[in-house]
Write a protein that holds these residues in place. Structure first.
Motif, PDB file in Angstrom:
ATOM      1  N   ALA A  10      37.281   4.231  73.539  1.00  0.00           N
ATOM      2  CA  ALA A  10      37.497   5.201  72.569  1.00  0.00           C
ATOM      3  C   ALA A  10      36.917   4.849  71.397  1.00  0.00           C
ATOM      4  CB  ALA A  10      39.154   5.382  72.515  1.00  0.00           C
ATOM      5  N   PHE A  11      36.936   3.456  70.870  1.00  0.00           N
ATOM      6  CA  PHE A  11      36.119   3.259  69.668  1.00  0.00           C
ATOM      7  C   PHE A  11      34.817   3.279  69.762  1.00  0.00           C
ATOM      8  CE2 PHE A  11      34.382   0.085  66.913  1.00  0.00           C
ATOM      9  CZ  PHE A  11      34.919   0.363  65.614  1.00  0.00           C
ATOM     10  N   LEU A  12      34.005   3.085  70.861  1.00  0.00           N
ATOM     11  CA  LEU A  12      32.715   3.164  71.012  1.00  0.00           C
ATOM     12  C   LEU A  12      32.201   4.730  70.759  1.00  0.00           C
ATOM     13  CD1 LEU A  12      31.867   0.514  73.690  1.00  0.00           C
ATOM     14  CD2 LEU A  12      31.208   0.506  71.146  1.00  0.00           C
ATOM     15  N   ALA A  17      29.977   8.834  67.940  1.00  0.00           N
ATOM     16  CA  ALA A  17      30.036  10.201  67.301  1.00  0.00           C
ATOM     17  C   ALA A  17      29.648  10.235  65.783  1.00  0.00           C
ATOM     18  CB  ALA A  17      31.179  10.961  68.066  1.00  0.00           C
ATOM     19  N   ARG A  18      30.322   9.274  65.226  1.00  0.00           N
ATOM     20  CA  ARG A  18      30.427   9.301  63.841  1.00  0.00           C
ATOM     21  C   ARG A  18      29.032   9.147  63.008  1.00  0.00           C
ATOM     22  NH1 ARG A  18      31.469   5.381  61.026  1.00  0.00           N
ATOM     23  NH2 ARG A  18      32.333   4.095  62.570  1.00  0.00           N
ATOM     24  N   LEU A  19      28.527   8.255  63.946  1.00  0.00           N
ATOM     25  CA  LEU A  19      27.199   7.783  63.264  1.00  0.00           C
ATOM     26  C   LEU A  19      26.200   8.617  63.627  1.00  0.00           C
ATOM     27  CD1 LEU A  19      27.284   3.832  64.605  1.00  0.00           C
ATOM     28  CD2 LEU A  19      27.181   4.825  62.215  1.00  0.00           C
ATOM     29  N   LEU A  20      26.150   9.662  64.975  1.00  0.00           N
ATOM     30  CA  LEU A  20      25.292  10.552  65.346  1.00  0.00           C
ATOM     31  C   LEU A  20      25.462  11.757  64.313  1.00  0.00           C
ATOM     32  CD1 LEU A  20      23.357  11.081  67.642  1.00  0.00           C
ATOM     33  CD2 LEU A  20      25.141  12.159  68.583  1.00  0.00           C
ATOM     34  N   ASN A  21      26.695  11.756  63.844  1.00  0.00           N
ATOM     35  CA  ASN A  21      27.117  12.997  63.000  1.00  0.00           C
ATOM     36  C   ASN A  21      26.278  12.655  61.623  1.00  0.00           C
ATOM     37  OD1 ASN A  21      28.263  15.606  62.302  1.00  0.00           O
ATOM     38  ND2 ASN A  21      29.549  14.524  61.136  1.00  0.00           N
ATOM     39  N   SER A  22      26.616  11.485  61.131  1.00  0.00           N
ATOM     40  CA  SER A  22      25.910  11.046  59.891  1.00  0.00           C
ATOM     41  C   SER A  22      24.415  11.187  59.970  1.00  0.00           C
ATOM     42  CB  SER A  22      26.393   9.846  59.518  1.00  0.00           C
ATOM     43  OG  SER A  22      27.595   9.496  59.262  1.00  0.00           O
ATOM     44  N   GLU A  25      23.392  14.825  59.928  1.00  0.00           N
ATOM     45  CA  GLU A  25      23.360  15.378  58.333  1.00  0.00           C
ATOM     46  C   GLU A  25      22.140  14.836  57.597  1.00  0.00           C
ATOM     47  OE1 GLU A  25      27.261  14.786  57.115  1.00  0.00           O
ATOM     48  OE2 GLU A  25      28.008  16.215  58.436  1.00  0.00           O
ATOM     49  N   ARG A  26      21.967  13.484  57.851  1.00  0.00           N
ATOM     50  CA  ARG A  26      20.731  12.905  57.007  1.00  0.00           C
ATOM     51  C   ARG A  26      19.532  13.504  57.303  1.00  0.00           C
ATOM     52  NH1 ARG A  26      22.631   8.374  57.479  1.00  0.00           N
ATOM     53  NH2 ARG A  26      21.490   7.835  59.550  1.00  0.00           N
ATOM     54  N   ARG A  27      19.125  13.770  58.457  1.00  0.00           N
ATOM     55  CA  ARG A  27      17.881  14.309  59.095  1.00  0.00           C
ATOM     56  C   ARG A  27      17.629  15.643  58.470  1.00  0.00           C
ATOM     57  NH1 ARG A  27      14.622  11.443  62.830  1.00  0.00           N
ATOM     58  NH2 ARG A  27      13.374  13.353  62.748  1.00  0.00           N
ATOM     59  N   ILE A  28      18.848  16.680  58.878  1.00  0.00           N
ATOM     60  CA  ILE A  28      18.678  17.840  58.316  1.00  0.00           C
ATOM     61  C   ILE A  28      18.519  17.967  56.718  1.00  0.00           C
ATOM     62  CG2 ILE A  28      20.055  20.109  58.189  1.00  0.00           C
ATOM     63  CD1 ILE A  28      18.752  19.541  60.841  1.00  0.00           C
ATOM     64  N   ILE A 112      16.983  17.188  66.195  1.00  0.00           N
ATOM     65  CA  ILE A 112      17.695  16.825  67.000  1.00  0.00           C
ATOM     66  C   ILE A 112      17.109  15.931  68.154  1.00  0.00           C
ATOM     67  CG2 ILE A 112      19.337  17.564  68.955  1.00  0.00           C
ATOM     68  CD1 ILE A 112      20.013  19.963  66.968  1.00  0.00           C
ATOM     69  N   ASP A 113      16.050  16.626  68.612  1.00  0.00           N
ATOM     70  CA  ASP A 113      15.136  15.706  69.490  1.00  0.00           C
ATOM     71  C   ASP A 113      14.838  14.426  69.153  1.00  0.00           C
ATOM     72  OD1 ASP A 113      15.438  17.970  71.359  1.00  0.00           O
ATOM     73  OD2 ASP A 113      13.434  18.577  71.147  1.00  0.00           O
ATOM     74  N   GLN A 114      14.421  14.341  67.764  1.00  0.00           N
ATOM     75  CA  GLN A 114      13.892  13.147  67.222  1.00  0.00           C
ATOM     76  C   GLN A 114      15.057  12.092  67.174  1.00  0.00           C
ATOM     77  OE1 GLN A 114      10.727  12.117  66.950  1.00  0.00           O
ATOM     78  NE2 GLN A 114      10.462  14.004  67.937  1.00  0.00           N
ATOM     79  N   LEU A 115      16.346  12.536  66.747  1.00  0.00           N
ATOM     80  CA  LEU A 115      17.529  12.019  66.700  1.00  0.00           C
ATOM     81  C   LEU A 115      18.030  11.424  68.025  1.00  0.00           C
ATOM     82  CD1 LEU A 115      19.934  10.923  65.090  1.00  0.00           C
ATOM     83  CD2 LEU A 115      21.060  13.248  65.141  1.00  0.00           C
ATOM     84  N   VAL A 116      17.874  12.163  69.026  1.00  0.00           N
ATOM     85  CA  VAL A 116      18.350  11.931  70.528  1.00  0.00           C
ATOM     86  C   VAL A 116      17.473  10.746  71.041  1.00  0.00           C
ATOM     87  CG1 VAL A 116      18.664  12.371  72.748  1.00  0.00           C
ATOM     88  CG2 VAL A 116      19.516  13.869  70.891  1.00  0.00           C
TER      89      VAL A 116
END
Length: 151
Positions: A10-12, A17-22, A25-28, A112-116
């Motif tokens: 649950a923590f991971l 998800a929080r880090l991916l979201n941040s 947001e930074r990339r966009i 998104i592709d670059q982020l993934v």
């Protein structure tokens, strides 16, 4: 917080998800696309559920109808979406992509592709496919019934 809590599933998932979201947001924000992260999410959601009502888009994103209205106003001003009269309900509008949205969707998709790629660095294709399958199962197990919609 002990090691056990930091490594719990649950923590991971939550911290990932929080880090991916941040990072999204930074990339966009830094990509120079002329969209905010919220507007980019709204555009991506319209692409997935093209022709949906504004309220359905807001619900899928988990945001207030007034917030989605502002995002859609901006996307409409950029000629990326149109609001069309709902043939079944004259008080309602359907949100659809315009032909000019393809380039913007491609640009957001590239980010998104670059982020993934960054997020899955060190994993091979088989591991990424397995991870995707696990996440789809998790989502399906936790997602409320949505009258035939899977998303």
């Amino acid at each position: 917080m002990g090691t056990r809590e930091k490594d719990s599933l649950a923590f991971l998932l939550n911290s990932g998800a929080r880090l991916l979201n941040s990072a999204f947001e930074r990339r966009i924000s830094e990509a120079g696309l002329g969209l905010t992260p919220g507007e980019a999410r709204a555009l991506l959601t319209v692409a997935v559920i093209d022709g949906s009502k504004q309220a359905d888009i807001a619900a899928r994103l988990g945001i207030e109808p007034m917030t989605i209205c502002a995002y859609l106003d901006k996307l409409q001003s950029l000629n990326l979406i149109e609001r069309r009269q709902d043939p079944q309900d004259r008080r309602s509008k359907r949100i659809v992509l315009t032909k000019t949205s393809a380039d913007m969707l491609e640009a957001v998709g590239h980010e998104i592709d670059q982020l993934v790629l960054q997020a899955t660095q060190g994993l091979n294709e088989e591991e990424v496919a397995l991870f995707r399958s696990f996440l789809q199962t998790l989502r399906n197990n936790l997602q409320p019934e949505q009258q035939g919609q899977n998303g």
